[in-house]
Design a protein around this motif. Structure first.
Motif, PDB file in Angstrom:
ATOM      1  N   ILE A 159     -17.571  23.551 -50.256  1.00 26.40           N
ATOM      2  CA  ILE A 159     -17.197  23.752 -51.651  1.00 26.40           C
ATOM      3  C   ILE A 159     -15.991  22.867 -51.928  1.00 26.40           C
ATOM      4  CG2 ILE A 159     -16.502  25.431 -53.389  1.00 26.40           C
ATOM      5  CD1 ILE A 159     -17.451  27.589 -51.413  1.00 26.40           C
ATOM      6  N   SER A 160     -16.104  22.046 -52.923  1.00 28.61           N
ATOM      7  CA  SER A 160     -14.950  21.222 -53.245  1.00 28.61           C
ATOM      8  C   SER A 160     -13.882  22.125 -53.847  1.00 28.61           C
ATOM      9  CB  SER A 160     -15.338  20.128 -54.227  1.00 28.61           C
ATOM     10  OG  SER A 160     -15.634  20.706 -55.476  1.00 28.61           O
ATOM     11  N   ARG A 161     -12.613  21.736 -53.672  1.00 31.75           N
ATOM     12  CA  ARG A 161     -11.523  22.541 -54.176  1.00 31.75           C
ATOM     13  C   ARG A 161     -11.645  22.680 -55.688  1.00 31.75           C
ATOM     14  NH1 ARG A 161      -7.037  21.003 -56.419  1.00 31.75           N
ATOM     15  NH2 ARG A 161      -5.344  22.531 -56.535  1.00 31.75           N
ATOM     16  N   ARG A 162     -12.024  21.578 -56.305  1.00 29.98           N
ATOM     17  CA  ARG A 162     -12.133  21.596 -57.751  1.00 29.98           C
ATOM     18  C   ARG A 162     -13.196  22.607 -58.182  1.00 29.98           C
ATOM     19  NH1 ARG A 162     -14.291  17.156 -61.668  1.00 29.98           N
ATOM     20  NH2 ARG A 162     -13.700  18.204 -63.592  1.00 29.98           N
ATOM     21  N   GLU A 163     -14.307  22.570 -57.459  1.00 29.36           N
ATOM     22  CA  GLU A 163     -15.383  23.483 -57.848  1.00 29.36           C
ATOM     23  C   GLU A 163     -14.965  24.935 -57.648  1.00 29.36           C
ATOM     24  OE1 GLU A 163     -19.824  24.995 -57.187  1.00 29.36           O
ATOM     25  OE2 GLU A 163     -18.801  23.973 -55.553  1.00 29.36           O
ATOM     26  N   ALA A 164     -14.286  25.194 -56.530  1.00 29.71           N
ATOM     27  CA  ALA A 164     -13.868  26.574 -56.272  1.00 29.71           C
ATOM     28  C   ALA A 164     -12.950  27.066 -57.375  1.00 29.71           C
ATOM     29  CB  ALA A 164     -13.174  26.668 -54.929  1.00 29.71           C
ATOM     30  N   LEU A 165     -12.019  26.227 -57.774  1.00 32.68           N
ATOM     31  CA  LEU A 165     -11.099  26.636 -58.845  1.00 32.68           C
ATOM     32  C   LEU A 165     -11.871  26.858 -60.139  1.00 32.68           C
ATOM     33  CD1 LEU A 165      -8.067  24.304 -58.111  1.00 32.68           C
ATOM     34  CD2 LEU A 165      -8.195  26.764 -57.806  1.00 32.68           C
ATOM     35  N   ARG A 166     -12.841  25.966 -60.348  1.00 34.00           N
ATOM     36  CA  ARG A 166     -13.611  26.077 -61.576  1.00 34.00           C
ATOM     37  C   ARG A 166     -14.481  27.330 -61.566  1.00 34.00           C
ATOM     38  NH1 ARG A 166     -16.785  21.247 -64.249  1.00 34.00           N
ATOM     39  NH2 ARG A 166     -18.117  22.438 -65.631  1.00 34.00           N
ATOM     40  N   LEU A 167     -15.078  27.599 -60.411  1.00 37.98           N
ATOM     41  CA  LEU A 167     -15.905  28.792 -60.313  1.00 37.98           C
ATOM     42  C   LEU A 167     -15.061  30.036 -60.544  1.00 37.98           C
ATOM     43  CD1 LEU A 167     -18.111  27.821 -57.257  1.00 37.98           C
ATOM     44  CD2 LEU A 167     -18.875  28.103 -59.603  1.00 37.98           C
ATOM     45  N   GLU A 188     -26.209  24.704 -55.674  1.00 38.51           N
ATOM     46  CA  GLU A 188     -25.594  23.547 -56.334  1.00 38.51           C
ATOM     47  C   GLU A 188     -26.616  22.504 -56.775  1.00 38.51           C
ATOM     48  OE1 GLU A 188     -22.521  21.925 -53.867  1.00 38.51           O
ATOM     49  OE2 GLU A 188     -21.081  23.404 -54.592  1.00 38.51           O
ATOM     50  N   LYS A 207     -16.048  17.996 -48.266  1.00 41.70           N
ATOM     51  CA  LYS A 207     -14.706  18.374 -48.738  1.00 41.70           C
ATOM     52  C   LYS A 207     -14.415  19.817 -48.378  1.00 41.70           C
ATOM     53  CE  LYS A 207     -15.131  15.428 -52.742  1.00 41.70           C
ATOM     54  NZ  LYS A 207     -15.391  15.463 -54.169  1.00 41.70           N
ATOM     55  N   GLN A 208     -13.188  20.124 -48.283  1.00 39.66           N
ATOM     56  CA  GLN A 208     -12.830  21.495 -47.928  1.00 39.66           C
ATOM     57  C   GLN A 208     -11.825  22.041 -48.933  1.00 39.66           C
ATOM     58  OE1 GLN A 208     -11.539  21.837 -43.903  1.00 39.66           O
ATOM     59  NE2 GLN A 208     -13.678  21.851 -43.295  1.00 39.66           N
ATOM     60  N   ILE A 209     -11.768  23.337 -49.013  1.00 43.51           N
ATOM     61  CA  ILE A 209     -10.719  23.894 -49.849  1.00 43.51           C
ATOM     62  C   ILE A 209      -9.795  24.730 -49.000  1.00 43.51           C
ATOM     63  CG2 ILE A 209     -12.253  24.049 -51.842  1.00 43.51           C
ATOM     64  CD1 ILE A 209     -11.682  27.139 -51.498  1.00 43.51           C
ATOM     65  N   ALA A 229     -20.860  27.114 -65.684  1.00 41.25           N
ATOM     66  CA  ALA A 229     -20.735  27.294 -64.232  1.00 41.25           C
ATOM     67  C   ALA A 229     -21.348  28.619 -63.798  1.00 41.25           C
ATOM     68  CB  ALA A 229     -19.269  27.230 -63.822  1.00 41.25           C
ATOM     69  N   ARG A 272     -18.267  32.300 -52.488  1.00 41.49           N
ATOM     70  CA  ARG A 272     -18.178  31.008 -53.191  1.00 41.49           C
ATOM     71  C   ARG A 272     -17.265  31.129 -54.407  1.00 41.49           C
ATOM     72  NH1 ARG A 272     -22.607  27.986 -55.350  1.00 41.49           N
ATOM     73  NH2 ARG A 272     -21.252  26.223 -54.950  1.00 41.49           N
ATOM     74  N   PHE A 273     -17.394  32.216 -55.144  1.00 46.08           N
ATOM     75  CA  PHE A 273     -16.601  32.368 -56.358  1.00 46.08           C
ATOM     76  C   PHE A 273     -15.156  32.737 -56.037  1.00 46.08           C
ATOM     77  CE2 PHE A 273     -20.660  33.692 -58.811  1.00 46.08           C
ATOM     78  CZ  PHE A 273     -20.938  32.366 -59.100  1.00 46.08           C
TER      79      PHE A 273
END
Ligand SMILES: Cc1cc2nc3c(=O)[nH]c(=O)nc-3n(C[C@H](O)[C@H](O)[C@H](O)COP(=O)(O)OP(=O)(O)OC[C@H]3O[C@@H](n4cnc5c(N)ncnc54)[C@H](O)[C@@H]3O)c2cc1C
Lengths: 437, 114
Positions: free
Chosen positions: A7-15, B53, B2-4, B40, A59-60
């Motif tokens: 999960i990209s950081r951006r996506e996680a924040l967005r989710l 996704e 990518k990682q978070i 989303a 994920r969210f």
């Protein structure tokens, strides 16, 4: 805290609703994020609804503590068991494990059964004796049968006349019985009244068994005794049966005395409403159903045996903090399908993440597509999109519907191909299974 | 891949940025932002066929990382019954508003492809 790969950081924040279209929101984030981080969500049931809910909660809201409770180490899907019965798919290809959920998404999986729910203490008791506490509980226990409601049909009877309406030993038993049936024998399927798991399921099943019998035992016959006068994708099934199997399948609606009132599993006989007795060589009874037993023990099911929910979030209307998804719910006009359980799970995961972050739930929309295979290369669909209108679930006007009647063979062939692709897609989305893995 | 890493530090920095942006932007929760957030959510339905996704490669095509204009044109064509050979997508696309279809196209175009 753990890093969540994939999960990209951006996506996680967005989710999480922190990032919108390129903008940052939520000035009070650190406080909310802390309360999210300490929250524990327990999910009961690792089928279509539960496995998806556990995965999407992580994920969210990656910092949530998510535990999935499911007795089986390997889950076999009901979807495509009809293809297995028709000889088009091997049983093992319908099995999925939980490794992706644990290793990739950080879900804790406990292979036990939830036996009791203490709503005061917010705890569930597991079959091994331990207790698990929760801040939010998600139940996706699927169905249980109302044994004995159909006279003569109980658990012992199912060993002789299988239901095969939960995937596993029952499905394999039915297949063995079909293989042992003499050419010229009669296969009888007893279909229940609404509501029940997978409205097109009985009709796909007789289609696939017709395919098997046509190929292997061409003198045999299929009788479908139905407690209803109409069924899902009826026109398309009838058209496909005629085109592919001539008059091999005889459907007897309720008004023509199709409703079975008594089963004698020992003699493989059934008796209908007006007293006619039919004898089968292989007897498949799909019995009346209700929500999985844990729904009743949690106090979320009502007198119908199914679970009423708040349409926007699928939180129980009876016990706050418990969310119920999938077949167990009263969610008409949505059908009881794996696809619906999967989409409900995601909307509900999102609503729970929002709630724990002190935010309002999103305005939901759910989609569904049920594929049925009538013959190899002959697929049909019913699709729907649903939203909440005036406080009720409804199908979005002028959307959805069934495949066109009279479409050419290439259309049917495309839907058959897409059915296989759908299976790969939903298995990927629910358990993280990779096609061919 | 990518990682978070949602560490407290990252959150603090994010909050700082949020504070700055909220000050300079008069209406942070614009309709557009709310719609993107909603996309989303509703986009997750697509994953039941296209994979998580929208990235799975099968007979059903992956949709992640495709150009926004292409995805949008296709969704609109589905909705208007102008897509030759289509099967179930026209029936599904009709369940979404034009704005939702546009937001869905944007959402998937911004995801990394397989
Ligand atoms: C023959 C047939 C064909 C079908 N074909 C399709 C299809 O093509 N497409 C489609 O979309 N749907 C199809 N379905 C419907 C689909 O199987 C169900 O709608 C779907 O499984 C519902 O998901 P669920 O999460 O509610 O329940 P399930 O998927 O049944 O999952 C419930 C899980 O909960 C577990 N559980 C129950 N009680 C407890 C407890 N107390 N503690 C712990 N775990 C518990 C069970 O072990 C099970 O694993 C078909 C069904 C049948 C019978």
């Amino acid at each position: 805290m753990k890093a969540i790969p994939g999960i990209s950081r951006r996506e996680a924040l967005r989710l999480l609703g922190v990032v919108g279209a390129g903008s940052l929101l939520g000035a009070a984030l650190p406080l909310k994020a802390r309360s999210l981080g300490s929250a524990r969500v327990v999910v009961v049931g690792g089928g279509f609804g539960g496995a998806t809910a556990a995965k999407y909660l992580k994920r969210f809201a990656p910092s949530l503590d998510v535990t999935l409770v499911e007795p089986q180490r390997r889950f076999y899907t009901c979807p495509f068991t009809n293809l297995y019965l028709g000889g088009l798919r091997d049983f093992e290809s319908l099995g999925h494990d939980y490794r992706q959920l644990t290793d990739h998404y950080g879900v804790t999986v406990v292979h036990e059964r939830a036996e009791a729910v203490d709503t005061e203490r917010k705890e569930i008791r597991l079959s091994g004796g331990a207790a698990l506490s929760w801040d939010r509980l998600v139940l996706s226990p699927g169905i249980d049968f109302r044994w004995g409601e159909l006279e003569g049909y109980d658990e012992a009877a199912a060993v002789k006349a299988p239901h095969a309406w939960k995937a596993g030993p029952q499905t394999m038993l039915l297949r063995r019985q079909l293989e042992a049936m003499p050419d010229g024998g009669t296969f009888i399927l007893v279909a229940p009244d609404n509501p029940f798991r997978c409205p097109p399921g009985p009709y796909e099943r007789v289609s696939m068994i017709a395919h098997y019998l046509r190929t292997e035992k061409p003198r045999s016959k299929i009788l479908l005794l139905d407690a209803k006068d109409s069924f899902s994708k009826q026109g398309l099934f009838m058209e496909g049966w005629k085109e592919n199997y001539g008059d091999l399948i005889e459907w007897v609606p309720r008004s023509s005395d199709g409703r079975v009132l008594r089963v004698d599993a020992g003699r493989l006989e059934v008796e209908t409403e007006f007293g006619e007795i039919h004898r089968a060589d292989v007897l498949n009874v799909v019995p009346p159903q209700k929500a999985g037993f844990i729904a009743e023990r949690a106090g979320v099911a009502d007198e119908t045996g199914w679970v009423p929910v708040n349409p926007k979030t699928f939180e129980s209307t009876r016990v706050p903090g418990i969310y119920v998804i999938g077949d167990a719910t009263q969610a008409a006009p949505m059908p009881k399908s794996g696809f619906v359980a999967n989409t409900q799970a995601k909307i509900t995961a999102r609503a729970i993440a929002a709630d724990l972050a002190g935010k309002a739930p999103p305005d939901p929309k759910w989609a569904n597509t049920c594929y049925s295979l009538i013959a190899p290369g002959w697929g049909i669909t019913v699709a729907g999109v649903y939203d909440v209108h005036d406080g009720n679930l409804r199908e979005v006007p002028d959307s959805g519907g069934v495949s066109p009647l009279g479409a050419d063979r290439s259309f049917r062939a495309r839907e058959a191909t897409y059915a296989e692709a759908w299976y790969a897609g939903i298995a990927h989305d629910t358990w993280g299974t990779r096609p061919g893995a | 891949m990518k990682q978070i890493l949602l560490t407290a530090g990252v959150l603090a920095v994010a909050a700082l940025f949020a504070g700055v942006l909220v000050q300079s932007a008069p209406e942070p929760e614009s309709g557009e932002v709310v719609l993107a957030d909603r996309a989303a959510v509703i986009a997750q339905s697509c994953a039941a066929c296209h994979g998580t996704e929208g990235r799975l490669v099968t007979a059903i095509p992956p949709i992640a990382g495709r150009p926004e204009a292409v995805l949008h044109a296709q969704l609109v064509a589905f909705k208007k019954d102008q897509m030759p050979g289509a099967t179930v997508m026209p029936r599904l696309a009709k369940g979404f508003t034009d704005e939702e279809l546009a937001a869905l196209a944007r959402y998937f175009s911004e995801l990394p492809p397989e």
